[in-house]
Design a protein around this motif. Structure first.
Motif, PDB file in Angstrom:
ATOM      1  N   ARG A   1       0.505  -1.402   0.114  1.00 53.62           N
ATOM      2  CA  ARG A   1      -0.157   0.143   0.294  1.00 53.62           C
ATOM      3  C   ARG A   1       1.080   1.162   0.130  1.00 53.62           C
ATOM      4  NH1 ARG A   1      -5.304  -0.567   0.290  1.00 53.62           N
ATOM      5  NH2 ARG A   1      -5.881  -3.023   1.146  1.00 53.62           N
ATOM      6  N   GLU A   2       2.084   0.982   0.797  1.00 55.73           N
ATOM      7  CA  GLU A   2       2.873   1.804   0.863  1.00 55.73           C
ATOM      8  C   GLU A   2       3.358   2.690  -0.389  1.00 55.73           C
ATOM      9  OE1 GLU A   2       6.122   1.807   3.703  1.00 55.73           O
ATOM     10  OE2 GLU A   2       4.324   1.625   5.354  1.00 55.73           O
ATOM     11  N   GLU A   3       3.842   1.460  -1.625  1.00 50.46           N
ATOM     12  CA  GLU A   3       4.568   2.105  -2.634  1.00 50.46           C
ATOM     13  C   GLU A   3       3.125   2.441  -3.321  1.00 50.46           C
ATOM     14  OE1 GLU A   3       7.401  -2.146  -2.834  1.00 50.46           O
ATOM     15  OE2 GLU A   3       5.206  -2.807  -3.476  1.00 50.46           O
ATOM     16  N   ILE A   4       1.655   1.190  -3.707  1.00 54.85           N
ATOM     17  CA  ILE A   4       1.032   2.207  -4.434  1.00 54.85           C
ATOM     18  C   ILE A   4       1.310   3.450  -4.307  1.00 54.85           C
ATOM     19  CG2 ILE A   4      -1.708   2.339  -5.278  1.00 54.85           C
ATOM     20  CD1 ILE A   4      -1.068  -0.525  -4.122  1.00 54.85           C
TER      21      ILE A   4
ATOM     22  N   ILE B   1       3.722   5.948  -6.215  1.00 57.15           N
ATOM     23  CA  ILE B   1       3.202   5.692  -7.245  1.00 57.15           C
ATOM     24  C   ILE B   1       2.274   6.644  -7.831  1.00 57.15           C
ATOM     25  CG2 ILE B   1       2.291   4.063  -9.288  1.00 57.15           C
ATOM     26  CD1 ILE B   1       3.451   2.184  -7.802  1.00 57.15           C
ATOM     27  N   LEU B   2       1.284   6.949  -7.044  1.00 62.09           N
ATOM     28  CA  LEU B   2       0.088   7.190  -7.118  1.00 62.09           C
ATOM     29  C   LEU B   2       0.345   9.128  -7.045  1.00 62.09           C
ATOM     30  CD1 LEU B   2      -3.192   5.970  -5.553  1.00 62.09           C
ATOM     31  CD2 LEU B   2      -2.491   6.297  -7.472  1.00 62.09           C
ATOM     32  N   GLY B   3       1.725   9.447  -6.450  1.00 58.48           N
ATOM     33  CA  GLY B   3       1.903  10.727  -6.619  1.00 58.48           C
ATOM     34  C   GLY B   3       2.896  11.385  -7.673  1.00 58.48           C
ATOM     35  N   GLY B   4       2.677  10.779  -8.333  1.00 66.02           N
ATOM     36  CA  GLY B   4       3.364  10.871  -9.953  1.00 66.02           C
ATOM     37  C   GLY B   4       5.030  11.436  -9.828  1.00 66.02           C
ATOM     38  N   GLY B   5       4.930  12.305 -10.524  1.00 61.80           N
ATOM     39  CA  GLY B   5       6.783  12.670 -11.411  1.00 61.80           C
ATOM     40  C   GLY B   5       6.738  13.386  -9.620  1.00 61.80           C
ATOM     41  N   PRO B   6       8.389  14.301 -10.170  1.00 65.85           N
ATOM     42  CA  PRO B   6       8.664  15.226  -8.978  1.00 65.85           C
ATOM     43  C   PRO B   6       8.010  16.234  -8.392  1.00 65.85           C
ATOM     44  CG  PRO B   6      10.646  14.280 -10.227  1.00 65.85           C
ATOM     45  CD  PRO B   6       9.198  13.674 -10.669  1.00 65.85           C
ATOM     46  N   GLU B   7       7.676  17.033  -7.905  1.00 61.49           N
ATOM     47  CA  GLU B   7       6.511  17.612  -6.463  1.00 61.49           C
ATOM     48  C   GLU B   7       7.065  18.522  -7.678  1.00 61.49           C
ATOM     49  OE1 GLU B   7       3.956  19.098  -4.420  1.00 61.49           O
ATOM     50  OE2 GLU B   7       4.290  17.063  -4.784  1.00 61.49           O
ATOM     51  N   LYS B   8       8.362  19.452  -7.446  1.00 64.98           N
ATOM     52  CA  LYS B   8       8.528  19.895  -8.299  1.00 64.98           C
ATOM     53  C   LYS B   8       7.428  20.477 -10.207  1.00 64.98           C
ATOM     54  CE  LYS B   8      13.207  20.390 -10.739  1.00 64.98           C
ATOM     55  NZ  LYS B   8      13.984  20.148 -11.120  1.00 64.98           N
TER      56      LYS B   8
ATOM     57  N   GLY C   1     -14.996   7.418  -9.158  1.00 65.19           N
ATOM     58  CA  GLY C   1     -13.811   5.945  -8.716  1.00 65.19           C
ATOM     59  C   GLY C   1     -12.923   5.266  -9.921  1.00 65.19           C
ATOM     60  N   LEU C   2     -12.391   4.829 -10.508  1.00 69.28           N
ATOM     61  CA  LEU C   2     -12.017   4.013 -11.635  1.00 69.28           C
ATOM     62  C   LEU C   2     -12.197   2.655 -11.014  1.00 69.28           C
ATOM     63  CD1 LEU C   2      -8.144   4.419 -12.355  1.00 69.28           C
ATOM     64  CD2 LEU C   2     -10.637   5.783 -13.230  1.00 69.28           C
ATOM     65  N   LYS C   3     -12.900   2.191 -11.769  1.00 72.62           N
ATOM     66  CA  LYS C   3     -13.155   0.683 -11.954  1.00 72.62           C
ATOM     67  C   LYS C   3     -11.367  -0.061 -11.105  1.00 72.62           C
ATOM     68  CE  LYS C   3     -17.121   0.060 -14.587  1.00 72.62           C
ATOM     69  NZ  LYS C   3     -18.580  -0.325 -13.300  1.00 72.62           N
ATOM     70  N   PHE C   4     -10.649   0.299 -12.844  1.00 71.67           N
ATOM     71  CA  PHE C   4      -9.259  -0.553 -12.193  1.00 71.67           C
ATOM     72  C   PHE C   4      -8.938  -0.285 -12.987  1.00 71.67           C
ATOM     73  CE2 PHE C   4     -11.386  -3.363 -15.223  1.00 71.67           C
ATOM     74  CZ  PHE C   4     -10.507  -3.122 -16.583  1.00 71.67           C
ATOM     75  N   GLU C   5      -6.757  -0.220 -12.602  1.00 72.43           N
ATOM     76  CA  GLU C   5      -6.004   0.631 -13.553  1.00 72.43           C
ATOM     77  C   GLU C   5      -5.671  -0.904 -13.819  1.00 72.43           C
ATOM     78  OE1 GLU C   5      -2.639   4.178 -12.979  1.00 72.43           O
ATOM     79  OE2 GLU C   5      -4.424   4.149 -11.312  1.00 72.43           O
ATOM     80  N   ASP C   6      -4.144  -0.625 -14.959  1.00 71.88           N
ATOM     81  CA  ASP C   6      -3.609  -1.705 -15.617  1.00 71.88           C
ATOM     82  C   ASP C   6      -2.335  -0.462 -15.311  1.00 71.88           C
ATOM     83  OD1 ASP C   6      -5.252  -3.740 -15.576  1.00 71.88           O
ATOM     84  OD2 ASP C   6      -6.228  -2.509 -17.647  1.00 71.88           O
ATOM     85  N   GLY C   7      -1.066  -1.870 -14.801  1.00 69.54           N
ATOM     86  CA  GLY C   7       0.452  -1.238 -15.193  1.00 69.54           C
ATOM     87  C   GLY C   7       0.577  -0.377 -14.223  1.00 69.54           C
ATOM     88  N   LYS C   8       0.321  -0.186 -13.251  1.00 73.33           N
ATOM     89  CA  LYS C   8       0.582   1.368 -11.872  1.00 73.33           C
ATOM     90  C   LYS C   8       2.136   0.624 -11.499  1.00 73.33           C
ATOM     91  CE  LYS C   8      -2.771   2.093  -9.060  1.00 73.33           C
ATOM     92  NZ  LYS C   8      -3.303   1.220  -8.820  1.00 73.33           N
ATOM     93  N   PHE C   9       2.746  -0.192 -11.357  1.00 70.01           N
ATOM     94  CA  PHE C   9       3.773  -0.566 -11.242  1.00 70.01           C
ATOM     95  C   PHE C   9       4.476  -0.578 -12.496  1.00 70.01           C
ATOM     96  CE2 PHE C   9       2.195  -1.564  -7.254  1.00 70.01           C
ATOM     97  CZ  PHE C   9       2.731  -1.536  -6.495  1.00 70.01           C
ATOM     98  N   ALA C  10       4.765  -0.475 -14.137  1.00 76.30           N
ATOM     99  CA  ALA C  10       5.640  -0.100 -14.576  1.00 76.30           C
ATOM    100  C   ALA C  10       6.755   0.550 -14.913  1.00 76.30           C
ATOM    101  CB  ALA C  10       4.568   0.386 -16.236  1.00 76.30           C
TER     102      ALA C  10
ATOM    103  N   THR D   1      14.836  10.466 -11.498  1.00 74.86           N
ATOM    104  CA  THR D   1      14.589   9.246 -11.243  1.00 74.86           C
ATOM    105  C   THR D   1      13.859   9.293 -10.304  1.00 74.86           C
ATOM    106  OG1 THR D   1      14.835  11.907  -9.588  1.00 74.86           O
ATOM    107  CG2 THR D   1      16.952  10.216 -10.019  1.00 74.86           C
ATOM    108  N   ARG D   2      12.291   9.567 -11.053  1.00 72.31           N
ATOM    109  CA  ARG D   2      11.317   9.267 -10.339  1.00 72.31           C
ATOM    110  C   ARG D   2      10.007   9.085 -11.477  1.00 72.31           C
ATOM    111  NH1 ARG D   2       8.058   8.782  -5.609  1.00 72.31           N
ATOM    112  NH2 ARG D   2       6.280   9.349  -6.251  1.00 72.31           N
ATOM    113  N   LEU D   3       9.952   7.510 -12.129  1.00 69.76           N
ATOM    114  CA  LEU D   3       9.101   7.474 -13.541  1.00 69.76           C
ATOM    115  C   LEU D   3       7.819   7.005 -12.576  1.00 69.76           C
ATOM    116  CD1 LEU D   3      11.597   6.448 -16.053  1.00 69.76           C
ATOM    117  CD2 LEU D   3      10.855   8.837 -15.992  1.00 69.76           C
ATOM    118  N   PRO D   4       6.764   6.901 -12.465  1.00 72.25           N
ATOM    119  CA  PRO D   4       5.988   6.074 -11.933  1.00 72.25           C
ATOM    120  C   PRO D   4       4.919   6.360 -13.036  1.00 72.25           C
ATOM    121  CG  PRO D   4       5.994   8.353 -10.822  1.00 72.25           C
ATOM    122  CD  PRO D   4       7.052   8.288 -11.360  1.00 72.25           C
TER     123      PRO D   4
END
Length: 581
Positions: free
Chosen positions: A66-69, A72-79, A103-112, A131-134
């Motif tokens: 859940r922490e990893e997800i 990932i949901l945070g997207g790219g660099p904050e700046k 909400g989404l039914k589901f998402e594919d490939g979050k961990f790409a 360094t950040r490519l979620p």
């Protein structure tokens, strides 16, 4: 569940087996002994077969996931996220919340691409976006939009400007290929700077690389609706998805698309030009015709698409959804007074449309491109129809190349998605002149006529006023297999209008008349004789057209005809396809 045991088993043994299996398997058990036809023992699972008290729960393994997800949901660099409001943009996850509030039914490939960046995530160097490519910068999945299921993709602009690379490309392709299987619409939320040049060996020319996008677009074309909304400058390969889509919405001041960036244009041609001038929303809405609609902002873009989908089925072969019937915004009683008697005096086609269709149902596409023709979805008695109407306020409704191309594409799309067609004909025909020849009036006019010829949906044609030259061919004339051709009393069908005809046929005869008054009188007589020949009454008398309708009855007539011909069976010759594109 039936269980058969050996002949030597006793009744008590059968009972014990039945009870044990019922408890263990959680289902009814019938035990038969030997070849017997009746069960010797029956058992149901006890109420406590599955204990109500369960002290099991998530472990650290799930918490870590859940922490990893969340990361990932945070997207790219904050700046990069902080810069989005400057462009009026939403972060992609917030954009999805706007589009899909449930909400989404589901998402594919979050961990790409997860392995390539996440191990260093806590020590991300904000100066280095690599360094950040979620999700590899591209999100795909399924959601419900306005009551219907669809596939979606969305670029994350905070990840290397939404650029496309190997894993994101693979996600995009899978989404398209699944749409081919499900027959559900596809929504593209585009905000991409194009392919990542420094990684092109992983996705550019591969069999399953970015080039396959457009193959899949082509396979999906006319099978399921493809709708694209642009949120940023989409360059090169990213710019093809919008033009392959059935419908493209750009956001004013935000969207742009071009085959190359302004910097590349300057390198190649020396031209200095801004992104908006090169490929902004207004340019594509007014000059190229690549934008169907321009939205004010992100919320307006969603609103436009929510209206658009109400006219479309989920896939080819299905009927578009019907709605509750509404009376027109303006009374049909005013139609006759709206149409001037003189064929050269203008009136606004929108005013005529609003007296025929259901109130608040007109949804016009490409309103600023090829203005000599109006292309719009609307409803008549709750039934979606596609309207192709000549616009007399724009150059008398003459058909110019852009208008012909716009009409052809609209007719083609309506035919693909089983949307009946209504032609409102009032045109002096295709425009003549050296410039329109250079602009390919013959080629684009050919496409217009081809689309009308090939459409197998129900077609109704109304001769509103003038139907001159090949204009009557493109506008669903009698030779083009419409279900009906009806006319208002103002209707005329002829090779050309009276003024042009008199000049072409009687120029020498009139030139021989020296007296100006006599010449004017003769012109008037010849003009009236010619108009009698092309008048709707003559055409109805010779059964060229089916009926002349009192203008006040036009809506009722169309309601009845669209209803009666809703399920016509029309087919094309047995061939692979035509050669006209």
């Amino acid at each position: 569940m039936k269980v058969r045991i050996g002949d030597g088993a006793t009744g008590d043994e059968a009972e014990a087996i039945a009870s044990a299996l019922a408890r263990h398997l959680g289902t009814d058990v019938n035990v038969f002994v030997g070849d017997g036809e009746e069960a010797v023992a029956d058992a149901e699972p006890p109420a406590d077969a599955f204990p109500l008290d369960d002290d099991l729960g998530p472990t650290e393994r799930e918490e870590k996931l859940r922490e990893e997800i969340a990361d990932i949901l945070g997207g790219g660099p904050e700046k990069y996220k902080q810069r989005l409001p400057e462009s009026g943009k939403l972060f992609v996850r917030d954009r999805l919340d706007l589009w899909f509030p449930e909400g989404l039914k589901f998402e594919d490939g979050k961990f790409a691409n997860f392995d390539s960046w996440h191990e260093n995530s806590p020590e991300v160097d904000e100066a280095d976006p690599n360094t950040r490519l979620p999700g590899d910068g591209l999100l795909t999945g399924a959601a419900e939009f306005e009551g219907r299921d669809l596939h979606f993709m969305a670029n994350d602009f905070t990840v290397k400007a939404g650029s496309m690379a190997r894993r994101g490309v693979e996600k995009f392709l899978r989404m398209q290929q699944r749409a081919l299987k499900t027959g559900k619409p596809v929504l593209y939320l585009m905000d991409s700077s194009g392919g990542r040049i420094d990684q092109q060996t992983g996705f550019f020319a591969n069999r399953e690389g970015i080039g396959k996008y457009y193959y899949n677009h082509s396979m999906l074309s006319g099978y399921v609706p493809q709708i694209c909304v642009l949120y940023g400058p989409c360059i090169a390969g990213a710019a093809y998805t919008p033009v392959f889509a059935d419908f493209t919405i750009m956001v004013e001041g935000m969207s742009a698309m071009a085959i190359a960036s302004p910097r590349m244009v300057k390198m190649v041609t020396g031209e200095e030009i801004s992104m908006q001038d090169l490929g902004g929303a207004q340019m594509h809405a007014e000059e190229s015709g690549s934008a169907d609609l321009v939205a004010r902002d992100e919320a307006h873009a969603r609103e436009l698409v929510s209206q658009l989908v109400t006219y479309l089925p989920d896939k080819a072969g299905e009927k578009p959804p019907r709605s509750e019937s509404k009376p027109p915004r303006y009374s049909p009683d005013g139609i006759d007074e709206l149409i001037p008697e003189s064929p050269n005096r203008p009136y606004d086609a929108h005013d005529l449309i609003e007296r025929v269709v259901d109130a608040e149902s007109v949804f016009e596409l490409k309103p600023d491109y090829g203005k000599e023709i109006v292309t719009a979805f609307a409803r008549i008695d709750g039934r979606p129809v596609g309207i192709v109407a000549n616009q007399p306020t724009e150059r008398s409704g003459a058909i110019f190349p852009d208008a012909a191309e716009k009409a052809a594409e609209f007719i083609w799309t309506c035919d693909a998605y089983e949307i009946p067609l209504l032609y409102l004909c009032d045109t002096p025909g295709f425009m003549a002149g050296s410039q329109v020849e250079k602009d390919a009036i013959l080629e684009k006019g050919k496409k217009f006529i081809y689309a009308t010829s090939s459409a197998t949906v129900p077609k109704q044609t109304v001769i509103v006023r003038k139907a001159y030259g090949a204009g009557i061919y493109a506008m669903g004339g009698p030779a083009y297999d419409p279900e009906s051709v009806i006319a208002l009393p103002s209707g005329e069908i002829g090779i050309m209008g009276p003024e042009a005809a008199i000049n072409a046929v009687y120029a020498n005869k009139l030139a021989d008349v020296d007296d100006p008054e006599e010449r004017a009188r003769m012109e008037d007589e010849l003009r009236e004789e010619y108009r009698e020949d092309i008048d709707a009454h003559r055409m109805a008398s010779e059964v060229v057209i089916d009926e002349i309708v009192p203008p006040s009855n036009l809506r009722d007539e169309l309601v009845a005809r669209f209803e009666f011909y809703a399920d016509v069976d029309k087919s094309l010759p047995d061939k692979k396809h035509g050669t006209v594109l």
